[in-house]
Scaffold this active site. Sequence first.
Site, short mmCIF file in Angstrom:
data_model
loop_
_atom_site.label_atom_id
_atom_site.label_comp_id
_atom_site.label_asym_id
_atom_site.label_seq_id
_atom_site.Cartn_x
_atom_site.Cartn_y
_atom_site.Cartn_z
N TRP A 38 -4.16 -11.71 -6.79
CA TRP A 38 -2.94 -10.73 -6.72
C TRP A 38 -3.43 -9.45 -6.40
CZ3 TRP A 38 2.25 -11.49 -8.47
CH2 TRP A 38 3.05 -10.37 -8.34
N GLU A 87 -11.05 -10.14 -6.83
CA GLU A 87 -11.20 -9.48 -8.19
C GLU A 87 -12.18 -10.08 -8.72
OE1 GLU A 87 -7.07 -10.41 -9.90
OE2 GLU A 87 -6.87 -11.08 -8.04
N ASP A 126 -11.43 -5.46 -5.89
CA ASP A 126 -10.18 -4.91 -6.81
C ASP A 126 -10.57 -4.80 -8.29
OD1 ASP A 126 -7.76 -4.50 -7.63
OD2 ASP A 126 -6.71 -5.75 -6.47
N GLN A 176 -7.77 -4.25 -12.67
CA GLN A 176 -7.63 -4.56 -14.35
C GLN A 176 -9.27 -4.30 -15.03
OE1 GLN A 176 -5.27 -7.97 -15.52
NE2 GLN A 176 -3.70 -7.57 -13.77
N LYS A 227 -4.56 0.42 -12.07
CA LYS A 227 -3.88 0.38 -13.46
C LYS A 227 -4.69 1.08 -14.51
CE LYS A 227 -2.16 -4.28 -12.72
NZ LYS A 227 -0.87 -4.40 -13.34
N ARG A 281 -2.69 -14.35 -21.46
CA ARG A 281 -3.86 -13.28 -21.14
C ARG A 281 -3.82 -12.32 -22.55
NH1 ARG A 281 -2.39 -10.47 -15.31
NH2 ARG A 281 -0.32 -10.18 -16.13
C1 LIG Z 1 -5.94 -7.23 -9.38
C2 LIG Z 1 -4.63 -6.41 -9.30
N1 LIG Z 1 -4.77 -5.85 -8.14
C3 LIG Z 1 -3.65 -4.99 -7.71
C4 LIG Z 1 -2.42 -5.04 -8.32
C5 LIG Z 1 -1.22 -4.36 -7.86
O1 LIG Z 1 -0.97 -3.15 -8.53
P1 LIG Z 1 0.05 -2.39 -8.53
O2 LIG Z 1 1.15 -3.29 -9.11
O3 LIG Z 1 -0.27 -1.03 -9.40
O4 LIG Z 1 0.59 -2.08 -7.08
C6 LIG Z 1 -2.48 -5.83 -9.53
C7 LIG Z 1 -1.33 -5.74 -10.33
O5 LIG Z 1 -1.10 -6.52 -11.23
C8 LIG Z 1 -3.71 -6.43 -10.10
O6 LIG Z 1 -3.66 -7.03 -11.13
#
Ligand SMILES: Cc1ncc(COP(=O)(O)O)c(C=O)c1O
Length: 439
Positions: free
Chosen positions: A130, A202, A235, A238, A264, A398
């Site tokens: 994501w 991630e 990324d 989180q 975030k 989660r």
């Molecule tokens: C790992 C990760 N990257 C990017 C995003 C996207 O972030 P945003 O919703 O602030 O655009 C999320 C959102 O859940 C995320 O969990």
Amino acid sequence: MADGGRDLLVRFGGEFADVLIERARGSWLETADGRRILDFTSGQMCATLGHSHPAILDAMRDAGDRVVHLYSGFISSDVIGLARDLMSVLPPALSRALFLSTGGEANEAALRLAKLHTGGHEVLAFTGSWHGMTAGAASSTYSAGHRGYGPAMPGSMVLPTPNAYRCPIRHCRDRCDLTCLDVGMELADAQSTGAQAAVIAEPVLSVGGVVPLPEGYLASLRRRCDERGMLLILDEAQTGLGRTGRMFAFEHDGVAPDVLTLSKTLGGGLPLSATITTSGIEQDAFDKGFLHFTSHVADPLPAAVGRAVLDRVVTEGLAARAETLGRRLRAGLDELQTRHEQIGDVRGAGLMLGVDLVRDRESRTPDTEFGTAVTRRCLELGLNVNIVKFPALGSILRLAPPLTISVEDVDLGLEILDRALTDAREPSAAAGGRHAAAR
Ligand SMILES: Cc1ncc(COP(=O)(O)O)c(C=O)c1O
């Protein structure tokens, strides 16, 4: 207005929860009818310091007295300050930052940098990824949202999510030997038109089922990117700012990315994100005319808030706290696993943990219905844990409370979860009501 006014809103992710929140402080939410809810999702995984932390409110007030927003070509001292603060906790090579608003935007910028720098456009991302809802980030988001929105960006390709509990290539059980990475890279190379640009990943897949990358995976991925001239984008929306027990999750593996995105957790609840890269990549992109204007690029107020969040994470040792409290939460979940057959797996890092609910431990079939019943019961009892909602994963709880949560509230969350697991199994025996602490 029918439905308490909900009929005025676009439903962007299924139905809204049946609560109206009036107030949020620390690890607790308060509903309009006076119920208290312990927030084990830190809002949308953003409230690193807890809700409405005084340091954040002070930073907002102070920035409000000075400067909130500027023409995109102007910068403010808070923006320089945040870049400097971040670089003091990052590896020296990551020395140039771009500040935006959301995680999707930060990843969009990272992908645009990678494409411009490499001249390629092919991007690999995990099947359970994501990365956001903007077009480029959404093209590399495979856990949901591909159907119905037309073509993804050309060159978007998947890598199997290295989930040892449910091996994506049906090869390992419980210990990933990285064969899925071999296979993924072979498939990507076979499809490539010679325009490979980046892998975006991630370090702990969140929506993908709270899956930490197996030992050695990131180092191997780094090597494979280098061999192909691809950039490695991590990324840490989180995982950044202490959540996994280190300031950044990549520190667990000693593998630095070419581009790091934060979002975030950096804003602590306000929209703030960062795309951070090396001076070599920045210079090359600049020479090629890199363009990434947005209305809120480098806005001063969120930058001031980001400084306050980072300052607290550093000065209060919140990464170490996440590790210690994460161990306690993990031990509690492991204990619940001994009493609740439906808990197939507990995994994660620091204060970012997942509970995989299964029909039975042998087949490991995800029990989506039970997962939904458990989260619903948790909410009734006064605990917000969020379930990963997507079809293949609708069974994974989660747990990611604020890094400032008290020990007592960690234990309370476990107590409520224990009861919810029992009640959801025997709904007729459930006695209604709420947990005493959440009344
Ligand atoms: C790992 C990760 N990257 C990017 C995003 C996207 O972030 P945003 O919703 O602030 O655009 C999320 C959102 O859940 C995320 O969990």
